[in-house]
Design a protein around this motif. Structure first.
Motif, mmCIF file in Angstrom:
data_model
loop_
_atom_site.group_PDB
_atom_site.id
_atom_site.type_symbol
_atom_site.label_atom_id
_atom_site.label_comp_id
_atom_site.label_asym_id
_atom_site.label_seq_id
_atom_site.Cartn_x
_atom_site.Cartn_y
_atom_site.Cartn_z
ATOM 1 N N THR A 1 -45.948 -14.986 -27.458
ATOM 2 C CA THR A 1 -46.324 -13.646 -27.018
ATOM 3 C C THR A 1 -47.826 -13.562 -26.774
ATOM 4 O OG1 THR A 1 -44.473 -12.681 -28.212
ATOM 5 C CG2 THR A 1 -46.264 -11.198 -27.620
ATOM 6 N N LEU A 2 -48.597 -14.162 -27.659
ATOM 7 C CA LEU A 2 -50.055 -14.158 -27.503
ATOM 8 C C LEU A 2 -50.465 -14.817 -26.188
ATOM 9 C CD1 LEU A 2 -52.934 -13.728 -28.652
ATOM 10 C CD2 LEU A 2 -52.704 -15.975 -29.712
ATOM 11 N N VAL A 3 -49.895 -15.979 -25.891
ATOM 12 C CA VAL A 3 -50.225 -16.672 -24.647
ATOM 13 C C VAL A 3 -49.789 -15.837 -23.444
ATOM 14 C CG1 VAL A 3 -49.748 -18.726 -23.255
ATOM 15 C CG2 VAL A 3 -50.176 -18.961 -25.688
ATOM 16 N N THR A 4 -48.611 -15.241 -23.526
ATOM 17 C CA THR A 4 -48.125 -14.405 -22.431
ATOM 18 C C THR A 4 -49.103 -13.263 -22.165
ATOM 19 O OG1 THR A 4 -45.818 -14.933 -22.947
ATOM 20 C CG2 THR A 4 -46.219 -12.955 -21.639
ATOM 21 N N LEU A 5 -49.543 -12.596 -23.225
ATOM 22 C CA LEU A 5 -50.506 -11.495 -23.061
ATOM 23 C C LEU A 5 -51.831 -11.984 -22.476
ATOM 24 C CD1 LEU A 5 -49.870 -9.464 -26.336
ATOM 25 C CD2 LEU A 5 -49.210 -8.849 -23.995
ATOM 26 N N GLN A 6 -52.282 -13.158 -22.911
ATOM 27 C CA GLN A 6 -53.527 -13.705 -22.371
ATOM 28 C C GLN A 6 -53.396 -13.971 -20.874
ATOM 29 O OE1 GLN A 6 -54.013 -17.136 -24.891
ATOM 30 N NE2 GLN A 6 -55.289 -16.030 -26.365
ATOM 31 N N ILE A 7 -52.252 -14.480 -20.470
ATOM 32 C CA ILE A 7 -52.039 -14.757 -19.050
ATOM 33 C C ILE A 7 -51.966 -13.452 -18.260
ATOM 34 C CG2 ILE A 7 -50.328 -15.631 -17.388
ATOM 35 C CD1 ILE A 7 -49.828 -17.938 -19.392
ATOM 36 N N VAL A 8 -51.218 -12.483 -18.755
ATOM 37 C CA VAL A 8 -51.078 -11.204 -18.051
ATOM 38 C C VAL A 8 -52.444 -10.532 -17.888
ATOM 39 C CG1 VAL A 8 -50.138 -8.860 -18.253
ATOM 40 C CG2 VAL A 8 -48.662 -10.840 -18.653
ATOM 41 N N GLN A 9 -53.294 -10.618 -18.893
ATOM 42 C CA GLN A 9 -54.627 -10.011 -18.807
ATOM 43 C C GLN A 9 -55.475 -10.645 -17.712
ATOM 44 O OE1 GLN A 9 -56.003 -10.535 -22.809
ATOM 45 N NE2 GLN A 9 -54.958 -8.703 -23.563
ATOM 46 N N LYS A 10 -55.198 -11.893 -17.361
ATOM 47 C CA LYS A 10 -55.990 -12.594 -16.352
ATOM 48 C C LYS A 10 -55.423 -12.472 -14.947
ATOM 49 C CE LYS A 10 -57.653 -16.083 -19.566
ATOM 50 N NZ LYS A 10 -58.985 -16.566 -19.265
ATOM 51 N N LEU A 11 -54.247 -11.850 -14.809
ATOM 52 C CA LEU A 11 -53.609 -11.754 -13.498
ATOM 53 C C LEU A 11 -54.321 -10.773 -12.579
ATOM 54 C CD1 LEU A 11 -49.819 -11.651 -14.479
ATOM 55 C CD2 LEU A 11 -51.126 -13.611 -13.630
ATOM 56 N N THR A 12 -54.346 -11.127 -11.313
ATOM 57 C CA THR A 12 -54.833 -10.195 -10.294
ATOM 58 C C THR A 12 -53.708 -9.189 -10.024
ATOM 59 O OG1 THR A 12 -53.927 -11.483 -8.464
ATOM 60 C CG2 THR A 12 -56.178 -12.045 -9.198
ATOM 61 N N PRO A 13 -54.000 -8.075 -9.367
ATOM 62 C CA PRO A 13 -52.931 -7.124 -9.040
ATOM 63 C C PRO A 13 -51.790 -7.782 -8.234
ATOM 64 C CG PRO A 13 -55.051 -6.080 -8.737
ATOM 65 C CD PRO A 13 -55.323 -7.537 -9.019
ATOM 66 N N GLU A 14 -52.144 -8.663 -7.299
ATOM 67 C CA GLU A 14 -51.126 -9.347 -6.499
ATOM 68 C C GLU A 14 -50.275 -10.270 -7.367
ATOM 69 O OE1 GLU A 14 -54.457 -9.401 -5.744
ATOM 70 O OE2 GLU A 14 -54.424 -7.938 -4.112
ATOM 71 N N GLU A 15 -50.914 -10.955 -8.319
ATOM 72 C CA GLU A 15 -50.175 -11.848 -9.218
ATOM 73 C C GLU A 15 -49.253 -11.062 -10.154
ATOM 74 O OE1 GLU A 15 -53.434 -15.509 -9.489
ATOM 75 O OE2 GLU A 15 -53.512 -13.864 -10.939
ATOM 76 N N ARG A 16 -49.698 -9.880 -10.573
ATOM 77 C CA ARG A 16 -48.833 -9.037 -11.421
ATOM 78 C C ARG A 16 -47.571 -8.628 -10.670
ATOM 79 N NH1 ARG A 16 -53.602 -6.383 -12.716
ATOM 80 N NH2 ARG A 16 -52.874 -4.486 -11.682
ATOM 81 N N ILE A 17 -47.734 -8.277 -9.395
ATOM 82 C CA ILE A 17 -46.573 -7.908 -8.581
ATOM 83 C C ILE A 17 -45.645 -9.110 -8.419
ATOM 84 C CG2 ILE A 17 -45.849 -7.242 -6.243
ATOM 85 C CD1 ILE A 17 -48.402 -5.448 -6.195
#
Length: 139
Positions: free
Chosen positions: A95-111
């Motif tokens: 979960t920690l790694v997942t959150l770290q990755i999500v925090q670094k995503l651009t808006p396009e990457e989040r979509i």
């Protein structure tokens, strides 16, 4: 068909953080971003390995307890009650790694990630014969 053929891989636990970071999402990223996020996942490799080893040990101890004669239920609790800290450590680190990755995503990457997560859930439901409409209502 799974009743006639053994499963490819046995799982001792169900859902995991990997459902939130589908492999297809990672492979669709540019190489630089893929490497950046893969390095974050690799940073927890030791914790993941230790947790899996701990879970294997728990499973073996459980099997040994089942084989004892006479059987003593007090000495062989079901796996769900055997030290949840083993399972929690693996889930927490994922979960920690997942959150770290999500925090670094651009808006396009989040979509893109949102689309891949939905696709993965839909594929899993299709494999189980469920339709997205079969989900319980939220209210």
């Amino acid at each position: 068909m799974r009743y006639f053929y053994p499963e490819r891989m046995e799982r001792w636990s169900g859902a995991s953080f990997t459902q939130l970071l589908p492999r297809k999402f990672m492979s669709d990223l540019p190489e630089e971003r893929h490497r950046e996020f893969l390095d974050l996942l690799k940073s927890q490799r030791g914790t993941f390995r230790e947790s899996r080893a701990d879970m294997r040990d728990v499973a073996l101890r459980f099997a040994e307890a089942l084989e004892r004669n006479p059987y003593d239920e007090a000495r062989s609790p079901p796996p769900s009650r055997i030290s949840p800290s083993y399972r929690n450590r693996m889930v927490d680190s994922g979960t920690l790694v997942t959150l770290q990755i999500v925090q670094k995503l651009t808006p396009e990457e989040r979509i893109l990630l949102a689309q891949h997560v939905r696709d993965r859930v839909e594929r899993m439901q299709n494999r189980r014969g469920k339709k997205p409409d079969d989900q319980p209502d939220g209210g």
